[in-house]
Design a protein around this motif. Sequence first.
Motif, PDB file in Angstrom:
ATOM      1  N   ILE A 137     -23.958  -4.057  25.483  1.00 29.45           N
ATOM      2  CA  ILE A 137     -23.049  -5.133  25.092  1.00 29.45           C
ATOM      3  C   ILE A 137     -23.773  -6.472  25.196  1.00 29.45           C
ATOM      4  CG2 ILE A 137     -20.917  -6.352  25.657  1.00 29.45           C
ATOM      5  CD1 ILE A 137     -19.787  -3.742  26.709  1.00 29.45           C
ATOM      6  N   SER A 139     -23.382 -10.887  24.278  1.00 25.05           N
ATOM      7  CA  SER A 139     -22.425 -11.956  24.061  1.00 25.05           C
ATOM      8  C   SER A 139     -23.118 -13.107  23.341  1.00 25.05           C
ATOM      9  CB  SER A 139     -21.860 -12.433  25.406  1.00 25.05           C
ATOM     10  OG  SER A 139     -20.980 -13.520  25.223  1.00 25.05           O
ATOM     11  N   LEU A 154     -27.385 -15.286  19.585  1.00 31.61           N
ATOM     12  CA  LEU A 154     -27.561 -14.613  20.870  1.00 31.61           C
ATOM     13  C   LEU A 154     -28.504 -15.371  21.795  1.00 31.61           C
ATOM     14  CD1 LEU A 154     -27.908 -10.876  19.730  1.00 31.61           C
ATOM     15  CD2 LEU A 154     -25.836 -12.115  20.391  1.00 31.61           C
ATOM     16  N   CYS A 172     -11.840 -14.596  13.419  1.00 27.41           N
ATOM     17  CA  CYS A 172     -12.967 -15.281  14.057  1.00 27.41           C
ATOM     18  C   CYS A 172     -13.093 -16.688  13.486  1.00 27.41           C
ATOM     19  CB  CYS A 172     -14.269 -14.513  13.812  1.00 27.41           C
ATOM     20  SG  CYS A 172     -14.304 -12.854  14.514  1.00 27.41           S
ATOM     21  N   ARG A 177     -16.784 -17.657  21.289  1.00 28.82           N
ATOM     22  CA  ARG A 177     -17.697 -16.717  21.955  1.00 28.82           C
ATOM     23  C   ARG A 177     -17.174 -15.311  21.715  1.00 28.82           C
ATOM     24  NH1 ARG A 177     -21.861 -16.226  25.230  1.00 28.82           N
ATOM     25  NH2 ARG A 177     -22.098 -18.493  25.393  1.00 28.82           N
ATOM     26  N   VAL A 178     -18.061 -14.423  21.360  1.00 28.16           N
ATOM     27  CA  VAL A 178     -17.672 -13.054  21.063  1.00 28.16           C
ATOM     28  C   VAL A 178     -18.672 -12.099  21.698  1.00 28.16           C
ATOM     29  CG1 VAL A 178     -18.992 -12.948  18.898  1.00 28.16           C
ATOM     30  CG2 VAL A 178     -17.006 -11.480  19.188  1.00 28.16           C
ATOM     31  N   GLN A 179     -18.188 -10.931  22.104  1.00 26.21           N
ATOM     32  CA  GLN A 179     -19.099  -9.907  22.605  1.00 26.21           C
ATOM     33  C   GLN A 179     -18.942  -8.647  21.768  1.00 26.21           C
ATOM     34  OE1 GLN A 179     -18.250  -9.255  26.738  1.00 26.21           O
ATOM     35  NE2 GLN A 179     -16.240  -8.352  26.372  1.00 26.21           N
ATOM     36  N   ARG A 198     -17.831  -4.329  16.955  1.00 25.29           N
ATOM     37  CA  ARG A 198     -16.699  -4.338  17.889  1.00 25.29           C
ATOM     38  C   ARG A 198     -15.757  -3.162  17.625  1.00 25.29           C
ATOM     39  NH1 ARG A 198     -15.111  -8.183  20.929  1.00 25.29           N
ATOM     40  NH2 ARG A 198     -12.910  -8.121  20.299  1.00 25.29           N
ATOM     41  N   TYR A 203     -18.621   1.234  21.587  1.00 22.20           N
ATOM     42  CA  TYR A 203     -18.305  -0.040  22.228  1.00 22.20           C
ATOM     43  C   TYR A 203     -17.263   0.178  23.326  1.00 22.20           C
ATOM     44  CZ  TYR A 203     -16.862  -4.922  22.804  1.00 22.20           C
ATOM     45  OH  TYR A 203     -16.563  -6.150  23.320  1.00 22.20           O
ATOM     46  N   GLU A 264      -9.719  -7.061  25.885  1.00 22.35           N
ATOM     47  CA  GLU A 264     -10.918  -7.331  25.094  1.00 22.35           C
ATOM     48  C   GLU A 264     -10.776  -6.783  23.673  1.00 22.35           C
ATOM     49  OE1 GLU A 264     -14.556  -8.033  23.420  1.00 22.35           O
ATOM     50  OE2 GLU A 264     -13.566  -9.021  25.110  1.00 22.35           O
TER      51      GLU A 264
END
Length: 437
Positions: A137, A139, A154, A172, A177-179, A198, A203, A264
């Motif tokens: 993972i 972020s 990244l 989005c 911020r996205v993971q 995602r 995941y 999440e």
Amino acid sequence: MNLELKKAIDQISKDKGLDRDMLIDTLEDAVRTSVIRKYGETIDVEVSYNDETGDIQVHQFKIVVDEVEDPDSEIALEGARELDPSVQIDDEIGFPLKVTDLGRIAAQSAKQVIIQRMRDAEQEIIYEEYKDRIGEIVSGIIQRRDKGGWVINLGRTEALLPKEELIPREHCKRGDRVQALIIDVRKEGRGPQVIISRSHRDYMAALFRREVPEVDDGTVQIMGVARDPGSRAKVAVLSRERDVDPVGACVGVRGARIQNIVQELHGERIDIVVWSPEIATYARNALAPALISRIVVDDADNLLEVTVPDDQLTSAIGRKGQNVKLAAKLLGWKIDIFTETRYNEANAIGRGLEQVASVAEVSMDSLVSAGFNTLELIRAATDDELAERLGISASRVSDLRAAVNLLSPVSGESKPESGEDASSPASDPDNPGENGD
């Protein structure tokens, strides 16, 4: 002393994380390329970097001869002895060539080669780093929209989050911020392309490893994941220790662990399923919360025939078939679901047909192969059709009809004459009509 060059090499090595020796080799190669480009392919030069002074030294090598035919590769004995009095014919002699002689064009060329080599080296380092992080993972910050999805910063590099790898109905915007999970790293002309997801089932497994210590240390093992991203998922788990409840470990105290994962994934409902080596038991767990009456396992066709109480059909199938689809995906088996009513009706018809075949001394395979897989079809057929399709005599046809009416008489009617239509399906106890399933 060229301290500026030395300082630049040290700074680039530190800022870009590049090997210092590799940078020096690149610099030497670039200067050598520029010299050859200026003086021709036949020239023999050696370039070396003095790490103490920061100077670049270029030496040209020529063969000592009596008479010079190629000035680029040969030198007369007289001229060579001015450089080295002990030199002899056929010896190779080197002498310094000033770097300043390269001129502005050569210097610019060397600079471009150095920049390109540095970029290539940096991209190779990034590729090697991220290809070993597939399944991890990461972020980042959403930087911009790309025609294929979203570009995520990244830090060391950018990643692509394709549209199809987003959770459905997920919104989005730039700066969020996205993971996500690294699922692929590709070598492309512009540099390594990191692909993240995602919606991938792995995941969810990675989120469980992060949130559940027992999964991370291997005490609880994830045996499979099936997802309808953003809506519902099933996760099969197995405990390696008898005193550890795999479901309880994944859910956590008051559901804290599972809620972190659900949050999440924007509310995706997660069913924790206990894995079993017995496919029937595993299927019962996977089809929960529906109650299962019986399961028939067909190993040859990788098929499970599942029977449920009539009032459990909706629960077993799920909204838009979601529950049974996810269970089938988790198990890797095809699943057919029947209600008790439909199962009993089908079995009653099958048993009746088997009894008729036995009494009339006609094989079940012959009846089914000829298309007579219900008593109604036998009743509806004429004597000639029965004789021709089954390959039996007229007397055997009579025996067959007698067996049908003896073991399953038509309600309210006498035995039908040869060639007459049998009773309608609605009046046949072996075919009571639709069950509403």
